[in-house]
Design a protein around this motif. Structure first.
Motif, short mmCIF file in Angstrom:
data_model
loop_
_atom_site.label_atom_id
_atom_site.label_comp_id
_atom_site.label_asym_id
_atom_site.label_seq_id
_atom_site.Cartn_x
_atom_site.Cartn_y
_atom_site.Cartn_z
N LYS A 1 42.09 -40.15 -45.31
CA LYS A 1 42.12 -40.02 -46.85
C LYS A 1 40.91 -39.48 -47.26
CE LYS A 1 45.42 -43.39 -46.94
NZ LYS A 1 46.44 -42.93 -47.12
N ASN A 2 40.99 -38.71 -48.66
CA ASN A 2 39.84 -38.00 -49.22
C ASN A 2 39.19 -37.15 -48.32
OD1 ASN A 2 38.43 -37.34 -51.53
ND2 ASN A 2 37.02 -38.96 -51.10
N VAL B 1 45.67 -28.98 -45.96
CA VAL B 1 45.60 -30.03 -46.96
C VAL B 1 44.87 -29.71 -48.15
CG1 VAL B 1 43.91 -31.19 -45.48
CG2 VAL B 1 45.08 -32.66 -47.10
N GLY B 2 45.06 -30.08 -49.39
CA GLY B 2 44.12 -29.93 -50.47
C GLY B 2 42.72 -30.91 -50.43
N GLU B 3 41.73 -30.30 -50.73
CA GLU B 3 40.44 -30.88 -50.92
C GLU B 3 40.63 -32.20 -51.72
OE1 GLU B 3 35.68 -30.36 -51.46
OE2 GLU B 3 36.99 -28.89 -52.44
N GLY B 4 40.27 -33.55 -51.19
CA GLY B 4 40.25 -34.61 -51.49
C GLY B 4 41.68 -35.31 -51.63
N GLY B 5 42.55 -34.69 -50.59
CA GLY B 5 44.00 -35.18 -50.46
C GLY B 5 43.91 -35.89 -49.33
N ASP B 6 45.15 -36.28 -48.76
CA ASP B 6 45.16 -37.25 -47.58
C ASP B 6 45.78 -36.37 -46.33
OD1 ASP B 6 44.33 -39.33 -49.21
OD2 ASP B 6 46.53 -39.84 -49.48
#
Length: 155
Positions: free
Chosen positions: A119-120, A49-54
């Protein structure tokens, strides 16, 4: 007849009862070990998952034995640290029971589907995890998985 009246310490009827009891105890111990083998844990091995993603994924703990009901209190998700201790999981998950009722009796819980929605995502979430099932007193069945957060330094 020689006149010697030698008797077994246990009469044949009592001896067979002792053997039956020993056999039942041995079978019970073996059966409890086999029940452990009938639990299947499914979780993705690598989650990215990308940083700041869900973050979103599912896992399952299911019984493949009609006599085994899955107990949610025996399910544990932990983050594995490098020093050999387990940490609390930095994400929440929900469990949905999967029921089976073939005989008309009260339904039994065949397993649980776990759902993670976070989230985030931050770098703190990155790492190795273990999903375990079983009583703490016995060896528990487990599956390990890794969460990789893109944009964070690799551990």
């Amino acid at each position: 007849s020689s006149g010697i009246n030698a008797e077994w310490p246990l009469r044949p009827g009592k001896f067979s009862n002792v053997l039956a009891l020993v056999a039942v105890v041995a079978l019970t111990a073996a059966w409890s070990g086999l029940l452990h083998e009938h639990v299947k844990i499914r979780v993705p091995g690598h989650i990215s998952v990308g940083e700041g993603g869900d973050l979103a994924f599912r896992f399952k703990v299911m019984s493949h034995n009609e006599n085994l009901t899955i107990n949610a209190t025996y399910l544990q998700v932990t983050k594995l640290s490098g020093n050999g201790t387990d940490e609390d999981v930095p994400f929440a998950y929900t469990l949905t029971p999967k029921m089976k009722n073939e005989t008309g009796d009260s339904p039994r819980i065949m397993g649980y589907v776990g759902k993670v929605n976070e989230k985030n995502v931050t770098c703190e979430l990155q790492g190795k995890y273990a999903l375990r099932y079983g009583s703490p007193e016995k060896k528990r069945k487990q599956r390990k998985f890794r969460i990789r957060v893109r944009g964070c330094p690799k551990h």
